[in-house]
Design an enzyme around this catalytic site. Structure first.
Site, mmCIF file in Angstrom:
data_model
loop_
_atom_site.group_PDB
_atom_site.id
_atom_site.type_symbol
_atom_site.label_atom_id
_atom_site.label_comp_id
_atom_site.label_asym_id
_atom_site.label_seq_id
_atom_site.Cartn_x
_atom_site.Cartn_y
_atom_site.Cartn_z
ATOM 1 N N TYR A 1 0.868 -1.263 -0.038
ATOM 2 C CA TYR A 1 -0.074 0.062 -0.009
ATOM 3 C C TYR A 1 0.700 1.271 0.064
ATOM 4 O O TYR A 1 0.469 2.289 -0.455
ATOM 5 C CB TYR A 1 -0.919 0.062 1.183
ATOM 6 N N LYS B 1 3.431 -15.528 2.947
ATOM 7 C CA LYS B 1 3.302 -16.161 1.861
ATOM 8 C C LYS B 1 4.746 -16.461 1.129
ATOM 9 O O LYS B 1 5.344 -16.147 0.236
ATOM 10 C CB LYS B 1 2.719 -15.385 0.474
ATOM 11 N N ASP C 1 -3.136 -18.372 2.308
ATOM 12 C CA ASP C 1 -4.060 -19.022 1.809
ATOM 13 C C ASP C 1 -4.617 -20.092 2.550
ATOM 14 O O ASP C 1 -5.772 -20.232 2.803
ATOM 15 C CB ASP C 1 -3.826 -19.741 0.441
ATOM 16 N N ASP D 1 -5.522 -6.567 5.874
ATOM 17 C CA ASP D 1 -6.829 -5.978 5.134
ATOM 18 C C ASP D 1 -7.731 -7.138 4.882
ATOM 19 O O ASP D 1 -9.009 -6.960 5.100
ATOM 20 C CB ASP D 1 -6.435 -5.023 4.118
ATOM 21 N N ASP E 1 -11.651 -8.761 6.947
ATOM 22 C CA ASP E 1 -12.833 -8.703 6.383
ATOM 23 C C ASP E 1 -13.500 -10.095 6.215
ATOM 24 O O ASP E 1 -14.706 -10.424 6.746
ATOM 25 C CB ASP E 1 -12.755 -8.063 4.753
#
Length: 356
Positions: free
Chosen positions: A141, A186, A219, A243, A247
Site C-alpha cells: 500500500y 506467503k 491461503d 486487510d 474482512d
C-alpha cells in the site's frame, strides 16, 4: 481526566455511526467525571470537495495535537473514478503514517446472541475470540507505484525494523491472552514474506520464548479461519493480508459493522475506527450498524486514555444491548426489520447507565 479527541466522521455512514460513538463517549465522561473535548474536522471525500485535499493541513495538525483520533469511514463513488488523482484513501494512508501508528489491532469475538447472524455453522463459532495485529504503514500500500497505458506496478517492501516492531506488539499481546501467536505470510512465493518469517521466528525465539509460534501461509490461514476459528488467538501479518483476512473474519461474528480497530504506535496517541467502509448504498437511511464505531471508542478509552474500567463498562453495555436484541438490519433475525442506528446507540446508553 481531561482529554482532547479529534473526530473525523468522514464520508457515507461515517457521520451516522460516529454520532453514536460520541454520544457514548459523552455519557462515559459524565458517569466517570471526565472532560472530553470532541473536536470535529474535515477528512476524506468531504475534505476533497471543500479543500481539494483528503487530509487538510489543519486536520492533520489537530490530529497531531490530540490525545487520540476517532474516525468514521472514507470513500464513495464520486471520488473513485479511475482517472482521479486525489482519493479519500490517500488521506487515510497519509494520516496513519503521520501519526506513526504501525500496528492495527482488530479483535474478533463472536457474541453468543449473534451466532445465528453468521453464515458459519454454529458449532464452529462458540468461544471464538481472536485478534489480528496488522502491520499498517508498510508493504504494497505504501510502495512505489507506476502506471502506463499498457502496464502497472505496485512495489511491496518491508524492512527488518518494520517487521520487528509489529511482531513485538503481537507477542506482547499474546502474553496477555493464551500465549499462541500465528504469523501469516506467503513465504513460498514472496521475498518480503521470507524476510517476515525469518524476523518473526528470531524475535519470538530470543525475546518471547514463552509464546507458542506457528507460521501459516495466507491461503491456508484464509481456509483455517473458517474451518477452525476457535483455535486462533493472536494473528500477526503484513498490511494487505491483514486487510483482506479481517474482512473475512468479520463473517464469523456476522457483520463488518460489529468490528472495531485500534491503530497504535510508540506513544499513547492512536487512531480508532470501525473496520467497515463508508457504505454509500445505505448512507443517510439511518440503518448503519454503530457497534463497531462504539467499540472503537472503547478501544480508545483503553489504549490511549488508559481508562480500563470505562472501556469495560462501554463494552459490557454493547454486549448487553446485543443480548437484549438491539440488532440493526445487517444482523437482524430473518424477517425482522432491525433497529435504527440511533436506536442501537440508545440501547447502549441505557445499559451504560444501568451498569452493575
Amino acid at each position: 481526566m481531561k482529554a482532547s479527541l479529534a473526530v473525523l466522521a468522514g464520508d457515507g455512514v461515517g457521520p451516522e455511526v460516529i454520532a453514536e460513538a460520541l454520544r457514548c463517549l459523552e455519557r462515559v465522561a459524565a458517569l466517570f467525571d471526565h472532560q472530553f473535548a470532541l473536536v470535529p474536522a474535515a477528512f476524506g471525500g468531504i475534505a476533497i470537495d471543500a479543500h481539494a485535499d483528503p487530509l487538510p493541513a489543519e486536520t492533520l495538525q489537530l490530529c497531531l495535537r490530540a490525545d487520540a483520533v476517532l474516525l468514521g469511514a472514507v470513500g464513495g463513488p464520486q471520488w473513485s473514478a479511475p482517472a482521479a488523482k486525489v482519493r479519500p484513501e490517500q488521506g487515510l494512508l497519509r494520516l496513519r503514517r503521520e501519526l506513526g501508528v504501525y500496528a492495527n489491532l482488530r479483535p474478533v469475538r463472536v457474541h453468543p446472541a449473534l451466532v445465528d447472524a453468521s453464515t458459519i455453522k454454529p458449532e464452529f463459532l462458540s468461544g471464538v475470540d481472536l485478534i489480528f495485529v496488522r502491520e499498517l504503514t508498510g508493504g504494497i500500500y505504501f510502495g512505489a507505484k507506476e502506471r502506463t497505458p499498457d502496464r502497472a506496478s505496485d512495489v511491496c517492501t518491508y524492512s527488518v525494523a518494520e517487521i520487528e516492531r509489529v511482531v513485538r506488539v503481537a507477542a506482547h499481546l499474546a502474553r496477555t491472552r493464551r500465549r499462541k501467536l500465528v504469523s501469516i505470510d506467503k513465504s513460498n512465493v514472496l521475498e518480503t514474506s521470507r524476510l517476515w518469517r525469518e524476523v518473526c521466528a528470531r524475535i519470538v525465539q530470543h525475546e518471547f520464548h514463552d509464546i507458542e509460534l506457528e507460521h501459516m501461509l495466507v491461503d491456508a490461514a484464509a481456509m483455517q479461519l473458517i474451518r477452525r476459528p476457535r483455535d486462533f488467538d493472536v494473528l500477526v501479518t503484513e498490511n494487505m493480508f491483514g486487510d483482506i483476512l479481517t474482512d473475512e473474519a468479520s463473517m464469523l461474528c456476522g457483520s463488518l459493522g460489529l468490528l472495531p480497530s485500534a491503530s497504535i504506535g510508540e506513544g499513547k496517541r492512536g487512531l480508532y475506527e470501525p473496520i467497515h467502509g463508508s457504505a454509500p448504498d445505505i448512507a443517510g437511511r439511518g440503518i448503519a450498524n454503530p457497534y463497531g464505531a462504539i467499540l472503537s471508542a472503547a478501544l480508545l478509552l483503553r489504549h490511549s486514555l488508559r481508562l480500563h474500567a470505562e472501556a469495560l463498562a462501554l463494552e459490557t453495555a454493547v454486549s448487553r444491548a446485543l443480548t437484549d436484541g438491539a440488532r440493526t438490519a445487517d444482523i437482524a433475525r430473518p424477517g425482522a426489520p432491525g433497529c435504527s442506528t440511533r436506536e442501537a446507540g440508545t440501547a447502549v446508553l441505557e445499559r451504560l447507565e444501568a451498569r452493575g
